[in-house]
Write an enzyme that holds these catalytic residues in place. Sequence first.
Site, mmCIF file in Angstrom:
data_model
loop_
_atom_site.group_PDB
_atom_site.id
_atom_site.type_symbol
_atom_site.label_atom_id
_atom_site.label_comp_id
_atom_site.label_asym_id
_atom_site.label_seq_id
_atom_site.Cartn_x
_atom_site.Cartn_y
_atom_site.Cartn_z
ATOM 1 N N GLN A 78 0.840 -1.192 0.000
ATOM 2 C CA GLN A 78 0.000 0.000 0.000
ATOM 3 C C GLN A 78 0.877 1.245 0.000
ATOM 4 O O GLN A 78 1.214 1.779 1.050
ATOM 5 C CB GLN A 78 -0.916 -0.012 1.224
ATOM 6 C CG GLN A 78 -1.762 1.221 1.342
ATOM 7 C CD GLN A 78 -3.224 0.919 1.312
ATOM 8 O OE1 GLN A 78 -3.642 -0.173 1.636
ATOM 9 N NE2 GLN A 78 -4.013 1.891 0.916
ATOM 10 N N PHE A 79 1.256 1.701 -1.202
ATOM 11 C CA PHE A 79 2.154 2.854 -1.293
ATOM 12 C C PHE A 79 1.515 4.117 -0.731
ATOM 13 O O PHE A 79 2.218 5.060 -0.360
ATOM 14 C CB PHE A 79 2.628 3.065 -2.733
ATOM 15 C CG PHE A 79 1.652 3.801 -3.609
ATOM 16 C CD1 PHE A 79 1.738 5.182 -3.754
ATOM 17 C CD2 PHE A 79 0.654 3.119 -4.278
ATOM 18 C CE1 PHE A 79 0.839 5.865 -4.558
ATOM 19 C CE2 PHE A 79 -0.243 3.785 -5.079
ATOM 20 C CZ PHE A 79 -0.162 5.166 -5.227
ATOM 21 N N THR A 80 0.194 4.162 -0.612
ATOM 22 C CA THR A 80 -0.451 5.376 -0.108
ATOM 23 C C THR A 80 -0.166 5.635 1.374
ATOM 24 O O THR A 80 -0.454 6.720 1.873
ATOM 25 C CB THR A 80 -1.976 5.356 -0.349
ATOM 26 O OG1 THR A 80 -2.539 4.240 0.323
ATOM 27 C CG2 THR A 80 -2.282 5.292 -1.840
#
Length: 145
Positions: A78-80
Site C-alpha cells: 500500500q504505497f499510499t
Amino acid sequence: MKAVVQRVSEARVEIDGAVVGRCGAGLMILVCAMQGDTEANAEALAGRIAKLRVFRDEAGRMNRSIRDTDGAALVVSQFTLAADTARGNRPGFAAAAPPETGEPLYEHFVAALRAEGVPVETGRFGADMKVHLVNDGPVTIPMER
C-alpha cells in the site's frame, strides 16, 4: 518501512473478482516501502509485528502475539501509506520507494514474516485490489521501522 496492522477475525483480497489471498483470525497488514529503506528495515518490521502482543490472553488482556495464537497474516502492499498531506488537498507520494525497489522490499518483508513462523498470504504488488476485512476490536496500529 511503514505498516498499518489490524487485528482481524477474517480478511481477503480480490483482484478482478478473484480471491488471491485470505486469512482467518490474525493480522491484516498494509505495508509500504519508503525511500531509503533496506532489507534490514523489512526484517526489523516483520520481527516487531510477529511479536506484537495484540491478541487477548485468558484474562482478556492484549498479551499474546500472532505466533502465540497460531494466527495467520494477509499482507498487502500500500504505497499510499507514504502520503504527504502537509500542503494542499492532493496527497504527495514522493516518500514512497519506487516500484523497482519497493516490490523487492515488499517481497522481503513477506519472506521475513514467514521466517518468523507466521503463515502469510498476500495481495499482488501494484494491482488494483479490493480488500475485505472484519477488524476485531477494533485494533489498528500504525508502525514504522
